[in-house]
Structures are given as structure tokens and as C-alpha cells.
Design an enzyme around this catalytic site. Structure first.
Site, PDB file in Angstrom:
ATOM      1  N   ASP A  26       0.824  -1.203   0.000  1.00 31.49           N
ATOM      2  CA  ASP A  26       0.000   0.000   0.000  1.00 31.49           C
ATOM      3  C   ASP A  26       0.866   1.265   0.000  1.00 31.49           C
ATOM      4  OD1 ASP A  26      -2.803   0.993   0.379  1.00 31.49           O
ATOM      5  OD2 ASP A  26      -1.934   1.883   2.173  1.00 31.49           O
ATOM      6  N   GLU A  69      13.995 -15.908   0.546  1.00 31.16           N
ATOM      7  CA  GLU A  69      14.246 -17.013   1.490  1.00 31.16           C
ATOM      8  C   GLU A  69      13.116 -18.042   1.435  1.00 31.16           C
ATOM      9  OE1 GLU A  69      14.742 -15.646   5.514  1.00 31.16           O
ATOM     10  OE2 GLU A  69      15.959 -13.953   4.836  1.00 31.16           O
TER      11      GLU A  69
HETATM   12  C1  NOJ Z   1      -4.383   2.995  -0.927  1.00 29.27           C
HETATM   13  C2  NOJ Z   1      -5.520   2.050  -0.687  1.00 29.27           C
HETATM   14  O1  NOJ Z   1      -5.775   1.353  -1.869  1.00 29.27           O
HETATM   15  C3  NOJ Z   1      -6.673   2.899  -0.215  1.00 29.27           C
HETATM   16  O2  NOJ Z   1      -7.888   2.181  -0.205  1.00 29.27           O
HETATM   17  C4  NOJ Z   1      -6.334   3.447   1.129  1.00 29.27           C
HETATM   18  O3  NOJ Z   1      -7.354   4.325   1.558  1.00 29.27           O
HETATM   19  C5  NOJ Z   1      -5.019   4.229   1.078  1.00 29.27           C
HETATM   20  N1  NOJ Z   1      -4.002   3.564   0.329  1.00 29.27           N
HETATM   21  C6  NOJ Z   1      -4.484   4.437   2.469  1.00 29.27           C
HETATM   22  O4  NOJ Z   1      -4.064   3.228   2.999  1.00 29.27           O
END
Ligand code: NOJ
Ligand code: CA
Length: 545
Positions: free
Chosen positions: A198, A250
């Protein structure tokens, strides 16, 4: 081909109105039948759910809303039986304000080890009542929130690039690195095939946290962060991913890291997927090019050139849980809604049929391309976004943080329709689903589509089967100039010609066997490709240019 499961909207087995892991396990057979290779699960970890689970309070446990670790293990067993691999979401930029480490930081003094896990700073101005810099949250409002000390006095501020309930970790601190290495191993030990990372471009911030004079949430006017944005794309990020790659190695050669890295230009995105870094990075410039044929062609050419240079595949994607579904986006002539903004009943309405037809064409165009591809749950059914969602039910923090000015992303997160004649279209037979399902779901449910030879679902199955059989993912691309007219676009992948017609007139197809077309229900002259459709043809030799 990787299929994104958004757990809270996939299938609710215990009837509380929210999807769960047992629900996923119960329906995985349908995904195997569809022909997916792997699934990526959006977060199911312990979380107060302020950002639908992207606010994690315990990275190594399942939120009771979704089940237990035992449910996770049962799901893994089922995926193994079906030959599906599982990728989980890793959220390393920020956690939840309810995470034990953040609670400890709040309770501790400035400059303590506890606070150094996060980005705490004194405020500006005489009494420190101005935020430490001008950065803004992606969800609207300032990217800083002031704390209150134990004595009730205003204290330091902490940084959150997203909601105030999502404090950013300080990746300059080795303890943060150690904690995430533990998290990586925890899930790898449970048999997962890798991680979708993310906001992979945001973990490291520029020294000194300088003000930013582009859009203060890090975006540029084109929607991407500029090269200089101090909260994005910092060089030190790459060492983090190199060290993670070694950890994955790993566990065997086939574990993958996929970056959600919103960076431009494309050659810069290629830095994320150099041989010793991540394996994949979502191609968001491709998603944003939509059906604008000029930009679409340039993005594809540039993607392949940039990524070939580092030996990485491109990772094509048209929909996910953050954008209006492409069946809805393409139901507009001209530009549809902005990312993360959603559509409400007061907005111009999309043409659903047009959107679905063009979405089929666009997906077919995408699935002919060499590289990897991600699909988002429900797109195989041609689902539209939910539009008629009462304000009281909207849950995306964007909605509240902008006083409703931006509706947010709930529309693309509506629970799936499985069975037309069951309650809640078979999503669950208990409580009302957490977001209302549009009436059109009755016609679009999976069971109805599964029994039709000409449905959107039937098309997806055929596309995925052919893509695998012809090994298109490992092929190459050459533009077929004769069919790149400005209102049509075509390329060759091996001896497969992929033609998309966006003209208002039918397009006469070249000679060659028609393998598949994006409308399975063809009337009249088979050699004509109707407006808004794509075809795959097997041709004997390279067509004349
Ligand atoms: C990207 C994620 O896909 C989204 O849904 C989220 O709100 C933001 N990052 C923050 O984590
Ligand atoms: Ca449930």
C-alpha cells in the site's frame, strides 16, 4: 492474472452484513472456474475500520469482523486445493491510531523511543498551534493532527498522509524496519505468495519535511506527484524494497511484491521493479488513460519500453477499490469522475449499457497485452458503481473529511450479487449489506450470468482461458498501424491481432480467424466489428502496414 478480493464486499457467510474470510473460502471455486491464477486480498487485519481496514491496529491478526486466523488458514487450504495463490495487502506507511505502538507513543514524552516510531513534531507559530508544514491529507484537510498531553495542554502534532486515525510510521527509524520484517515473515510463514504494498511510494519523507508548493497532498495538477514532492518517491525507499525482496527470496523464487506506487513519469515507476526490487507495480497511468486512444497508445508504448529496460512485466489494471468501476467510467462520453470522488444521484449519470459494452472492449484490449493483469471483484459481472447511496451510509473517510464535497470510494465497494433469487442477491442471508446494492444487480448476479453463453462473465472466462492458452502474458507487442486510425487501436501479440473499435461506424476486420470478440452476441456480418467492441484474431502473417 490476479483477482482482487475486497473481503468486506465479497461474501457474507455469517450474516452480519459484512463479507468475511469464511465467505471467501465458500466461493473460491468460482474464481478457479473463472481462470484466475492468484487472488489479492485487501486488508482483513485487526482494525477499527476507519478506512475500511487500511488502518491496521494489529498486523498479525484477523479482525473479528472477518473471522479468525483459523479461518485464514482454512482459506489457504482451499486455495491450495484449487491451485490458487494468495497475495495479501501490506500497509506499511501508516497504522491505526489504535495500534499499541501509537497508543504508547501518545502516552510517552516528546523525543521518546515510543514517539520516534511515528512522525511527531512541535507545531509552528509562537504557541505551536500551526501544523509543522503545509501538507494535506489525501482524504482532505491537513495532514497533521495535534495531540493533547496528559495535563490537558495541547501537545505535539503527528503526521498522517491519510485520515487522522492513520498515523504515518517514521521509516527513518530502524525499529520500524524490524517490525515490518516480522510482519512479512508472519504471513510468509502462513503460506502466502506475496504482498501488494500500500502507498509504496510514501514511506520515506524528505529530510526536514519541507513545505510543498505543488498540490499540498503531494499530487500534481495531472493527478500524479511531481518529481519533487517531499512525501513521495524518495530515493531511500528502494533500499527498503531490496531488503524485503531478500526476505521473500528465502521463501522461494516465486513470492512476489507488487507496488501501489503512484509515481510518474513511467521511467520512474520502472525504478520500483528493478531486478532486485519489487516484481510488479500497478500501471496507474494506463488506468487513467481510459479510452483516450492517443494517450492509451503512448502509455502502453512507454510502459513497455520503460519496464523492458529493467526486465519487468507491466502490470495492467482498469479497476480497483479506489476508483469508479470501469463499467461506470466508460458510460460517460468525455471524462467521468475524478479518482476517489465517486458519483451520486445529483451528478450526471452514466449510460450503463454503453459503459458495460465499452468496459468489455477495454478489458479485452488489456488482456491481450503482454505482462501481468489485475481484475477487481465484480468486474467479471460488468458491475456498475453504486450511485444511490444515502449520505448516512457512506463510510469512506473522504466523504466526512470534505464535508460531502467528494463522495469518496464507497460506490465501487458495494457487496457482490451471487444469486439473483436469494436475499441480498446471495451476498449473505442475514443483516442488510453494509452498502445498498443497486437493483440492476438482480440481472447481473453471477448465477444468471453463469448459465448464459453470452454474458459478461462468459466473456471473461473465454478471455482468461484464451489468454492462458496462447500465453499472451509472456508475448510481445507491435502496433498494427493499418488499424490504428485515431478511432481504433490495434496491436499484434505474436500472431494474435487485437483490434478495438471506438468509431461510431463498424470496422471491417482483416482476414484471419476471429478468436473472440467482446460482444459474444453477434448478429449479422461476422467480419464487422461494431462500435465500442474489441476482437482477437489469429492471423497467418504480419498484416500490411
Ligand atoms: C491505498 C488504498 O488502496 C486505499 O484504499 C487506502 O485508503 C489508502 N491507500 C491508504 O491506505
Ligand atoms: Ca460477515
Amino acid at each position: 492474472m490476479i483477482y482482487q478480493i475486497y473481503p468486506r464486499s465479497f461474501r457474507d457467510l455469517n450474516g452480519d452484513g459484512i463479507g468475511d474470510l469464511a465467505g471467501i473460502t465458500s466461493e473460491l471455486g468460482h474464481l478457479a472456474e473463472l481462470g484466475v491464477d492468484a487472488v489479492w486480498l485487501s486488508p482483513f487485519y485487526r482494525s477499527p475500520q476507519r478506512d475500511a481496514g487500511y488502518d491496521v491496529s494489529d498486523y498479525c491478526d484477523v479482525d473479528p469482523l472477518f473471522g479468525t486466523l483459523a479461518d485464514f488458514d482454512a482459506m489457504m487450504i482451499r486455495t491450495q486445493e484449487l491451485g490458487l495463490r494468495v497475495i495479501v495487502d501490506l500497509v506499511p506507511n501508516h497504522c491505526s491510531d489504535q495500534h499499541a505502538a501509537f497508543q504508547a507513543a501518545l502516552a510517552a514524552a516528546p523525543n521518546s523511543a515510543e514517539r520516534s516510531m511515528f512522525i511527531f513534531r512541535d507545531g509552528r507559530g509562537e504557541s505551536g498551534d500551526l501544523p509543522p508544514n503545509n501538507w494535506e491529507s489525501h482524504f482532505g484537510g491537513p495532514a497533521w493532527t495535534r495531540t493533547t498531553d496528559a495535563d490537558g495542554q495541547p501537545g505535539q502534532w503527528y503526521l498522517h498522509l491519510f485520515d487522522s486515525s492513520q498515523p504515518d510510521f517514521d521509516w527513518d527509524n530502524p525499529a520500524v524496519h524490524a517490525e515490518f520484517e516480522r510482519v512479512l515473515r508472519f504471513w510468509l510463514d502462513r503460506g502466502i505468495a506475496g504482498f501488494r504494498v500500500d502507498v509504496a511510494h510514501a514511506l520515506v519523507k524528505a529530510p526536514g519535511l519541507p513545505d510543498w508548493h505543488g498540490l499540498a497532498n503531494g499530487n500534481s495538477s495531472e493527478g500524479y506527484p511531481g518529481e519533487e514532492a517531499p512525501m513521495f518517491g524518495q530515493p531511500a525507499l528502494h533500499d527498503i524494497y531490496r531488503s524485503w525482496r531478500l526476505i521473500l527470496a528465502e521463501y522461494g523464487p516465486d513470492r512476489i511484491l507488487c507496488a501501489e506506487a503512484n509515481v510518474d513519469p513511467l521511467p520512474r515507476l520502472a525504478h520500483w521493479v528493478r531486478p532486485d526490487e519489487m516484481h510488479q507495480a500497478f500501471n496507474f497511468p494506463y488506468l487513467h488513460a481510459g479510452l483516450d486512444l492517443g494517450p492509451l497508445r503512448s502509455v502502453i508504448t512507454e510502459s513497455l519500453e520503460s519496464l523492458d529496460a529493467v526486465g519487468a512485466p507491466s502490470t495492467w489494471v482498469l479497476s480497483n477499490h479506489d476508483v469508479v468501476r470501469h463499467a461506470t467510467r466508460f458510460g460517460y462520453d468525455g471524462h467521468g469522475p475524478r479518482d476517489g470522488d465517486g458519483i451520486g444521484t445529483e451528478d450526471p449519470q452514466p449510460d450503463e449499457e454503453l459503459g458495460r459494452t465499452r468496459a468489455a472492449a477495454a478489458t479485452m484490449f488489456m488482456l491481450g497485452l503482454p505482462g501481468g493483469a489485475y481484475l477487481y471483484q465484480g468486474e467479471e459481472l460488468g458491475l456498475p458503481d453504486g450511485i444511490d447511496i444515502p449520505s448516512a451510509l457512506r463510510q469512506d473517510p473522504t466523504f466526512a473529511r470534505t464535508d460531502g464535497e467528494r463522495l469518496g470510494r464507497d460506490g465501487c465497494r458495494v457487496p457482490l450479487p451471487w444469486r439473483a433469487d436469494q436475499e441480498h442477491y446471495g451476498f449473505g442471508d442475514g443483516a442488510t449489506p453494509w452498502l445498498p446494492q443497486p437493483e440492476s444487480f438482480a440481472r447481473l448476479s453471477r448465477d444468471l450470468q453463469a448459465s448464459s453463453g453470452t454474458s459478461h462473465l462468459a466473456l471473461y472466462r473465454s478471455m482468461l482461458a484464451l489468454r492462458r492458452e496462447l500465453d499472451l502474458g509472456r508475448g510481445s507487442l507491435q502496433w498494427a498501424e493499418a488499424w490504428c486510425t485515431g478511432s481504433s487501436l490495434a496491436y499484434l501479440n505474436g500472431n494474435v491481432l487485437v483490434v478495438m473499435n471506438l468509431n461510431h461506424e463498424p470496422l471491417e476486420l482483416p482476414s484471419g480467424a476471429i478468436l473472440l470478440r467482446s460482444s459474444l452476441d453477434v448478429q449479422g456480418n461476422q467480419r464487422l466489428l461494431s462500435p465500442g467492441q474489441t476482437a482477437w484474431l489469429q492471423i497467418a502473417a504480419k498484416p500490411a502496414e
